[in-house]
Scaffold this motif. Structure first.
Motif, PDB file in Angstrom:
ATOM      1  N   PRO A   1     -10.310  -1.311   3.673  1.00 59.36           N
ATOM      2  CA  PRO A   1     -10.649  -0.727   2.366  1.00 59.36           C
ATOM      3  C   PRO A   1      -9.386  -0.434   1.566  1.00 59.36           C
ATOM      4  O   PRO A   1      -8.282  -0.314   2.125  1.00 59.36           O
ATOM      5  N   LEU A   2      -9.544  -0.312   0.263  1.00 58.41           N
ATOM      6  CA  LEU A   2      -8.411  -0.128  -0.639  1.00 58.41           C
ATOM      7  C   LEU A   2      -7.574   1.087  -0.265  1.00 58.41           C
ATOM      8  O   LEU A   2      -6.331   1.026  -0.266  1.00 58.41           O
ATOM      9  N   MET A   3      -8.215   2.202   0.058  1.00 51.26           N
ATOM     10  CA  MET A   3      -7.469   3.431   0.352  1.00 51.26           C
ATOM     11  C   MET A   3      -6.609   3.271   1.610  1.00 51.26           C
ATOM     12  O   MET A   3      -5.507   3.816   1.690  1.00 51.26           O
TER      13      MET A   3
ATOM     14  N   ARG B   1      -1.178   2.546   4.079  1.00 47.72           N
ATOM     15  CA  ARG B   1      -0.169   1.812   4.833  1.00 47.72           C
ATOM     16  C   ARG B   1       1.033   1.432   3.970  1.00 47.72           C
ATOM     17  O   ARG B   1       2.105   1.148   4.491  1.00 47.72           O
ATOM     18  N   SER B   2       0.830   1.395   2.664  1.00 49.87           N
ATOM     19  CA  SER B   2       1.922   1.016   1.750  1.00 49.87           C
ATOM     20  C   SER B   2       2.585   2.234   1.119  1.00 49.87           C
ATOM     21  O   SER B   2       3.379   2.077   0.181  1.00 49.87           O
ATOM     22  N   ARG B   3       2.281   3.425   1.612  1.00 51.45           N
ATOM     23  CA  ARG B   3       2.712   4.643   0.934  1.00 51.45           C
ATOM     24  C   ARG B   3       4.234   4.771   0.847  1.00 51.45           C
ATOM     25  O   ARG B   3       4.759   5.376  -0.094  1.00 51.45           O
ATOM     26  N   ARG B   4       4.958   4.213   1.818  1.00 55.22           N
ATOM     27  CA  ARG B   4       6.418   4.299   1.771  1.00 55.22           C
ATOM     28  C   ARG B   4       7.025   3.149   0.968  1.00 55.22           C
ATOM     29  O   ARG B   4       8.174   3.232   0.535  1.00 55.22           O
ATOM     30  N   LEU B   5       6.276   2.070   0.809  1.00 56.49           N
ATOM     31  CA  LEU B   5       6.775   0.900   0.079  1.00 56.49           C
ATOM     32  C   LEU B   5       6.599   1.073  -1.425  1.00 56.49           C
ATOM     33  O   LEU B   5       7.427   0.610  -2.214  1.00 56.49           O
ATOM     34  N   ILE B   6       5.533   1.744  -1.833  1.00 54.62           N
ATOM     35  CA  ILE B   6       5.221   1.892  -3.254  1.00 54.62           C
ATOM     36  C   ILE B   6       6.319   2.625  -4.022  1.00 54.62           C
ATOM     37  O   ILE B   6       6.708   2.197  -5.122  1.00 54.62           O
TER      38      ILE B   6
END
Length: 434
Positions: free
Chosen positions: A213-215, A220-225
């Motif tokens: 799901p999107l969330m 998982r991308s919280r550190r990359l964003i």
């Protein structure tokens, strides 16, 4: 005939000194001194002092160590660890699945590091073992890394663009903006090839994981964003006219330090290591720029650039054939020199010829960097090949063979930019119009 003999003597001296292992910057200065002291009545010592001084205090040069430092800070953060987990959920459903992590990951890392070999090594350190563990085709995994690692030279903020901008006296801001679309084009070519290859080799690509799901993808991308936002902010501030490259680099350094602190990667040791690494890299590149500037002065005193330009003009080459000739020359140089040396050594000679043939100097800068990218994949001095040779444990022939399709795609990219120069010039001209 005299100019031909002089050029031959200087070329031989350059080859002998480089072959003997002398530093590139010292070699360039030594050959420049030889050119002036032996073949002209001008005072070589005075010219050396004034040339080094004039080319060492330019405001544009201050952006170089700052962008290098920004990349070194982020390189020592958890970026490489977060790269695979952050990108995999977004590309897993594409044909070729996680092979696209190499391409997109190198594109992201290119905007951070500005270096081809660092980009290749950082992404490969995490992705190669993971792709091998999951059963992906090893040749394709190595090839995508070798090709995509070259994006480190093209996607802004690129160190090579700063080197060219200083050498050719062109706007670094416009060069940064000019590299965006060609960089995305090369990424699209690589990803398109992977999709087509996977369609014909279905058994070589493991099945995709269950869709998330999107969330969960965002989690998982919280550190990359935040890193992507920092890169967008740096480039956006330049494009919007809110900051010069040096000011944007300063903001980038503070942003990188803040991200490293928030993620717990910032310590006194990592801070000093990043600072010292940035100083070493910046001093090396600056020394090469100063050496090349002095050599250019020496060649100008002897009339070598004008004689070469007249010789090429006498051949009656069309603009297209001139580009083909230059590309072949750069391919040969790429077998023996690294990117910064190629750019500073040849710009003073090649730029007047291509401008005289009707090419935009900003366009030529991006073309030159694309050709230098191709040289990163040519033995015996293809730096990306050396990096992957060490990381994968495979012999150089295996690594070179894996990179060949991506070398061909870079040739296609160069051809497209030559046939449709608006790919390079549209955004910088739009920026200028604003």
């Amino acid at each position: 005939m005299d100019i031909l003999i002089t050029t031959g003597v200087l070329g031989l001296a350059l080859i002998v000194l480089l072959g003997g292992g002398l530093w590139i910057s010292v070699t360039l200065m030594a050959v420049g001194y030889l050119a002036i002291d032996v073949f002209s009545p001008a005072p070589a010592g005075s010219l050396l002092a004034t040339t080094v001084w004039d080319h060492s205090w330019g405001w544009a040069l201050t952006a170089l160590p700052l962008f290098v430092w920004m990349g070194e800070i982020l390189f020592r953060s958890r970026l490489s660890e977060d790269m695979f987990s952050g990108l995999a959920p977004w590309v897993d459903r594409l044909p070729g699945s996680l092979l696209h992590v190499n391409i997109v990951g190198c594109g992201v890392m290119a905007a951070v590091a500005g270096s081809s070999s660092v980009t290749c090594a950082t992404v490969g350190r995490m992705s190669l073992p993971e792709l091998q563990r999951r059963g992906y085709n090893e040749t394709m995994a190595i090839g995508t890394l070798a090709g995509s690692g070259t994006l480190g030279l093209l996607i802004p903020p690129s160190i090579m663009m700063i080197v060219y901008g200083i050498s050719a006296q062109q706007s670094i801001s416009r060069l940064f903006i000019a590299g965006i679309v060609p960089g995305l084009l090369i990424m699209a070519l690589f990803m398109g090839y992977v999709m087509i290859w996977s369609a014909f080799n279905r058994g070589a690509v493991p099945p995709a994981d269950e869709p998330l799901p999107l969330m969960e993808k965002l989690r998982r991308s919280r550190r990359l964003i935040p890193i992507l936002m920092l890169i967008a902010g740096v480039i956006g501030s330049i494009y919007g006219g809110y900051a010069t490259p040096t000011e944007a680099a300063t903001l980038g350094v503070f942003g990188a330090l803040g991200l490293a602190w928030v993620t717990g990667a910032l310590s006194w040791q990592s801070f000093t290591q990043s600072l010292m690494a940035a100083m070493r890299t910046s001093c090396m590149i600056t020394a090469i720029i100063l050496g090349a500037a002095f050599l250019s002065v020496g060649m100008a005193f002897l009339g070598i650039p004008a004689a070469l330009a007249a010789w090429v003009s006498g051949l009656g080459l069309s603009p297209g054939m001139l580009l083909v000739l230059l590309t072949l020359i750069y391919m040969v140089l790429g077998c023996f020199l690294e990117g910064a040396s190629m750019i500073v050594l040849t710009t003073s000679v090649a730029l007047p010829m291509v401008v005289g043939a009707g090419f935009d100097p900003i366009w030529f800068g991006i073309y030159l960097i694309l050709v230098v990218e191709m040289a990163q994949l040519t033995p015996p001095v293809g730096f990306n090949l050396f990096v992957l040779h060490g990381m994968s444990g495979r012999d150089m022939w295996t690594v070179t063979k894996a990179s060949l399709p991506f070398f061909g795609l870079l040739v296609v990219g160069v051809a497209l930019c030559a046939m449709f120069p608006g790919i390079v010039t549209y955004l910088p001209n739009l920026m200028l119009a604003r």
